[in-house]
Design a protein around this motif. Structure first.
Motif, PDB file in Angstrom:
ATOM      1  N   ALA A 109      -8.798  -4.608  39.025  1.00  0.00           N
ATOM      2  CA  ALA A 109      -8.355  -3.636  40.024  1.00  0.00           C
ATOM      3  C   ALA A 109      -7.660  -2.488  39.304  1.00  0.00           C
ATOM      4  O   ALA A 109      -6.734  -2.698  38.529  1.00  0.00           O
ATOM      5  N   ALA A 110      -8.147  -1.269  39.550  1.00  0.00           N
ATOM      6  CA  ALA A 110      -7.604  -0.081  38.899  1.00  0.00           C
ATOM      7  C   ALA A 110      -7.350   0.994  39.945  1.00  0.00           C
ATOM      8  O   ALA A 110      -8.023   1.045  40.982  1.00  0.00           O
ATOM      9  N   LEU A 111      -6.406   1.852  39.646  1.00  0.00           N
ATOM     10  CA  LEU A 111      -6.069   2.958  40.532  1.00  0.00           C
ATOM     11  C   LEU A 111      -6.343   4.273  39.823  1.00  0.00           C
ATOM     12  O   LEU A 111      -5.963   4.455  38.664  1.00  0.00           O
ATOM     13  N   ALA A 112      -7.012   5.186  40.521  1.00  0.00           N
ATOM     14  CA  ALA A 112      -7.166   6.562  40.052  1.00  0.00           C
ATOM     15  C   ALA A 112      -6.408   7.465  41.014  1.00  0.00           C
ATOM     16  O   ALA A 112      -6.628   7.398  42.230  1.00  0.00           O
ATOM     17  N   LEU A 113      -5.520   8.268  40.481  1.00  0.00           N
ATOM     18  CA  LEU A 113      -4.682   9.166  41.288  1.00  0.00           C
ATOM     19  C   LEU A 113      -4.768  10.568  40.700  1.00  0.00           C
ATOM     20  O   LEU A 113      -4.764  10.732  39.472  1.00  0.00           O
ATOM     21  N   ALA A 157      -4.949   5.491  36.111  1.00  0.00           N
ATOM     22  CA  ALA A 157      -5.169   6.781  35.455  1.00  0.00           C
ATOM     23  C   ALA A 157      -4.736   7.867  36.428  1.00  0.00           C
ATOM     24  O   ALA A 157      -5.113   7.836  37.604  1.00  0.00           O
ATOM     25  N   VAL A 158      -3.939   8.807  35.943  1.00  0.00           N
ATOM     26  CA  VAL A 158      -3.355   9.842  36.799  1.00  0.00           C
ATOM     27  C   VAL A 158      -3.716  11.214  36.248  1.00  0.00           C
ATOM     28  O   VAL A 158      -3.438  11.516  35.086  1.00  0.00           O
ATOM     29  N   GLY A 159      -4.336  12.035  37.090  1.00  0.00           N
ATOM     30  CA  GLY A 159      -4.776  13.350  36.660  1.00  0.00           C
ATOM     31  C   GLY A 159      -3.953  14.476  37.259  1.00  0.00           C
ATOM     32  O   GLY A 159      -3.652  14.464  38.454  1.00  0.00           O
ATOM     33  N   TYR A 160      -3.591  15.434  36.430  1.00  0.00           N
ATOM     34  CA  TYR A 160      -2.936  16.665  36.869  1.00  0.00           C
ATOM     35  C   TYR A 160      -3.026  17.655  35.725  1.00  0.00           C
ATOM     36  O   TYR A 160      -3.123  17.278  34.551  1.00  0.00           O
ATOM     37  N   CYS A 161      -2.998  18.935  36.038  1.00  0.00           N
ATOM     38  CA  CYS A 161      -3.086  19.968  34.999  1.00  0.00           C
ATOM     39  C   CYS A 161      -1.750  20.631  34.722  1.00  0.00           C
ATOM     40  O   CYS A 161      -1.516  21.112  33.611  1.00  0.00           O
ATOM     41  N   ALA A 194      -9.943  11.147  35.751  1.00  0.00           N
ATOM     42  CA  ALA A 194      -9.084   9.992  36.027  1.00  0.00           C
ATOM     43  C   ALA A 194      -9.896   8.873  36.667  1.00  0.00           C
ATOM     44  O   ALA A 194      -9.717   7.687  36.346  1.00  0.00           O
ATOM     45  N   PHE A 195     -10.812   9.239  37.559  1.00  0.00           N
ATOM     46  CA  PHE A 195     -11.700   8.254  38.186  1.00  0.00           C
ATOM     47  C   PHE A 195     -12.557   7.559  37.129  1.00  0.00           C
ATOM     48  O   PHE A 195     -12.751   6.340  37.169  1.00  0.00           O
ATOM     49  N   VAL A 196     -13.059   8.319  36.158  1.00  0.00           N
ATOM     50  CA  VAL A 196     -13.860   7.739  35.073  1.00  0.00           C
ATOM     51  C   VAL A 196     -13.053   6.688  34.319  1.00  0.00           C
ATOM     52  O   VAL A 196     -13.559   5.610  33.993  1.00  0.00           O
ATOM     53  N   HIS A 197     -11.779   6.976  34.031  1.00  0.00           N
ATOM     54  CA  HIS A 197     -10.920   6.017  33.338  1.00  0.00           C
ATOM     55  C   HIS A 197     -10.807   4.712  34.136  1.00  0.00           C
ATOM     56  O   HIS A 197     -10.906   3.606  33.574  1.00  0.00           O
ATOM     57  N   ALA A 198     -10.574   4.848  35.441  1.00  0.00           N
ATOM     58  CA  ALA A 198     -10.422   3.649  36.277  1.00  0.00           C
ATOM     59  C   ALA A 198     -11.725   2.857  36.323  1.00  0.00           C
ATOM     60  O   ALA A 198     -11.722   1.620  36.207  1.00  0.00           O
ATOM     61  N   VAL A 199     -12.845   3.535  36.497  1.00  0.00           N
ATOM     62  CA  VAL A 199     -14.143   2.872  36.548  1.00  0.00           C
ATOM     63  C   VAL A 199     -14.446   2.172  35.228  1.00  0.00           C
ATOM     64  O   VAL A 199     -14.937   1.031  35.196  1.00  0.00           O
ATOM     65  N   THR A 200     -14.152   2.855  34.126  1.00  0.00           N
ATOM     66  CA  THR A 200     -14.417   2.275  32.805  1.00  0.00           C
ATOM     67  C   THR A 200     -13.617   0.991  32.593  1.00  0.00           C
ATOM     68  O   THR A 200     -14.117   0.021  32.003  1.00  0.00           O
ATOM     69  N   ALA A 201     -12.379   0.969  33.084  1.00  0.00           N
ATOM     70  CA  ALA A 201     -11.558  -0.238  32.954  1.00  0.00           C
ATOM     71  C   ALA A 201     -12.199  -1.412  33.686  1.00  0.00           C
ATOM     72  O   ALA A 201     -12.164  -2.551  33.212  1.00  0.00           O
ATOM     73  N   ILE A 202     -12.816  -1.137  34.840  1.00  0.00           N
ATOM     74  CA  ILE A 202     -13.481  -2.202  35.598  1.00  0.00           C
ATOM     75  C   ILE A 202     -14.776  -2.620  34.910  1.00  0.00           C
ATOM     76  O   ILE A 202     -15.040  -3.813  34.692  1.00  0.00           O
ATOM     77  N   MET A 203     -15.596  -1.646  34.557  1.00  0.00           N
ATOM     78  CA  MET A 203     -16.900  -1.956  33.976  1.00  0.00           C
ATOM     79  C   MET A 203     -16.788  -2.674  32.636  1.00  0.00           C
ATOM     80  O   MET A 203     -17.636  -3.499  32.296  1.00  0.00           O
ATOM     81  N   SER A 204     -15.742  -2.365  31.885  1.00  0.00           N
ATOM     82  CA  SER A 204     -15.576  -2.978  30.562  1.00  0.00           C
ATOM     83  C   SER A 204     -14.951  -4.359  30.628  1.00  0.00           C
ATOM     84  O   SER A 204     -14.877  -5.061  29.614  1.00  0.00           O
ATOM     85  N   GLY A 205     -14.460  -4.739  31.806  1.00  0.00           N
ATOM     86  CA  GLY A 205     -13.814  -6.037  31.943  1.00  0.00           C
ATOM     87  C   GLY A 205     -12.349  -6.044  31.583  1.00  0.00           C
ATOM     88  O   GLY A 205     -11.716  -7.104  31.527  1.00  0.00           O
ATOM     89  N   GLN A 206     -11.770  -4.866  31.360  1.00  0.00           N
ATOM     90  CA  GLN A 206     -10.351  -4.795  31.031  1.00  0.00           C
ATOM     91  C   GLN A 206      -9.462  -5.055  32.234  1.00  0.00           C
ATOM     92  O   GLN A 206      -8.290  -5.415  32.080  1.00  0.00           O
ATOM     93  N   ALA A 207     -10.006  -4.849  33.433  1.00  0.00           N
ATOM     94  CA  ALA A 207      -9.217  -5.043  34.652  1.00  0.00           C
ATOM     95  C   ALA A 207     -10.147  -5.374  35.804  1.00  0.00           C
ATOM     96  O   ALA A 207     -11.346  -5.078  35.766  1.00  0.00           O
TER      97      ALA A 207
END
Length: 453
Positions: free
Chosen positions: A106-110, A53-57, A91-104
């Protein structure tokens, strides 16, 4: 059946220096530096990352792909996130959710931002402003004619200045308390090599500085900044399989909130600054973590403007109603007090590249919990909290701590070859080669400009 999420752990963090926008470094270079450092810290390869998940405005719609394709074109999902000033944490929430849900596993938040100098503004004048309700109510509450044109200042600054003014009117806080908060943050940042500003200021100097709004001076305001930060988030199974117990920091609480009707129904300038989002998000995070505010030792708090730090003390439950200024007077927001708030210098002093800010908080708190924060280290950190706020609105509050299986071993300095907390270095081609995937297209421009090699 009740949902029982898996645990998530931060095993790698990396960050660039936050700096004044000068147009010297483009976002792909900033992103590559932060990502490479995070992967080096985790001692894993980009091929092991399963989602990002990559965050920028500020930027086109697939800047995240452009940034990460340098690391490898592995076909993984890359989600681009824009959530105002809470973009990095989102973006961090997206990465954490992927881990907690079992979808992945290892995830990267940038998160990154390449900003224009000067105050924030919108590039869109042909559509509804997402904050038009907030704008309209602030004008109604304060009376637009009370301001002379030269006192208006940037609108975001005006919102938080108005919130601070209401707090002073209701509870007896003084402008001096806001100046003391800003001075505290600028003093903290002197020891932070990643900070945009590294010179101390007294509260008297802060109070006498150039005015930005009727109530705020320049040192009370966060600057526009360029920068990037990244975090690698993994499952417990991944930690054990790859023997990462000496760097894993557990996410034990994560509260995410948007605005409630209080935003408008209370006709409060404090509520227009997003306080109810903070109350809700922190309540969720505390409950998940099984802690109360007194169990937290260090906080990276969203002080985009100094008055927001003042009103957020109460919203986070650090003090009773109307007692935030007493916390300032007691010195309970700095080293030696009940909490150390913004040891990094906060947004006011370390900088505020919108997409990177929330992940920068995770960087600092991870080092604090590993006892590797160098000159910024807080004593006896058991629980650390981040608070990242975006008007319009979004708030993310996280609580981090060492897991039960944590053990001393390699340090960040061992993995990167230098004291990360006390020194900033760019990355080399050799660093990149250690963590980069083998699947990179020859059509991509060089990952690092020749001037950086």
């Amino acid at each position: 059946m009740p949902y029982n999420p898996r645990k998530a752990f931060v095993v790698g963090v990396g960050m660039t220096k936050f700096d004044k926008p000068r147009g010297e470094r483009d976002y792909p270079e900033l992103a590559l530096e932060a990502t490479t450092k995070a992967l080096l810290d985790a001692e894993i390869n980009y091929d092991q990352v399963e989602t990002a998940a990559v965050g920028y405005c500020y930027g086109d719609s697939t800047c995240g792909q452009r940034a990460l394709y340098q690391m490898g074109m592995t076909g993984i999902p890359i989600v681009n996130v824009n959530n105002n000033c809470s973009t990095g944490s989102s973006a961090f929430v997206h990465a954490v959710t992927a881990i907690m849900s079992g979808q992945a596993d290892a995830a990267l938040a940038l998160g990154f931002e390449k900003m224009a100098p000067g105050s924030l503004g919108s590039a869109w004048d042909d559509r509804a402003n997402p904050m038009e309700g907030t704008t309209a109510q602030l004008f109604e509450i304060e009376g637009e004619k009370e301001y002379k044109d030269e006192e208006f200042g940037p609108f975001s600054a005006r919102i938080f200045a108005a919130a601070g003014l209401e707090y002073m009117e209701k509870y007896g806080a003084k402008q001096e308390h806001i100046a003391k908060i800003a001075a505290k943050n600028h003093t903290h940042s002197v020891k932070n090599p990643y900070a945009q500003f590294r010179f101390p200021q007294t509260h008297e100097q802060v109070a006498k500085a150039r005015k930005i709004t009727r109530e705020l001076t320049l040192p009370m305001c966060s600057p526009t900044s360029d920068g990037a930060a990244a975090a690698v988030v993994v499952s417990e199974e991944f930690v054990q399989k790859h023997n990462l117990q000496d760097r894993a920091i557990e996410l034990v609480g994560m509260g995410v909130s948007t605005d409630t009707p209080k935003l408008y129904e209370d006709r409060s300038r404090i509520e227009l600054a997003g306080s109810d989002m903070t109350r809700r998000a922190s309540s969720i995070a505390y409950k998940q973590a099984g802690v109360s505010p007194k169990d937290i030792q260090v906080i990276e708090l969203h002080d985009c403007f100094a008055p927001n730090e003042l009103i957020t003390y109460e919203a986070l439950g650090l003090c009773g109603k109307g007692e935030a200024h007493k916390l300032v007077d007691a010195g309970d927001n700095t080293y030696g007090g009940k909490w150390v708030v913004n040891p990094s210098g906060g947004l006011e002093s370390k900088g505020h590249p919108l997409g990177a800010t929330g992940l920068g908080m995770i960087f600092y708190l991870t080092l604090q919990l590993r006892e590797e924060a160098g000159d910024l280290q807080v004593k006896n950190v058991k629980n650390a909290m981040s608070h990242n706020l975006g008007l319009g609105g979004s708030c993310v509050v996280t609580v981090l701590r060492k897991p039960g299986f944590y053990k001393k071993g390699k340090t960040t300095a061992d993995r990167l070859g230098y004291n990360v907390a006390n020194e900033v270095r760019t990355v080399s081609e050799a660093d990149l080669a250690k963590v980069r995937s083998k699947h990179v297209s020859d059509y991509l421009p060089p990952a690092l400009p020749e001037s950086k090699l």
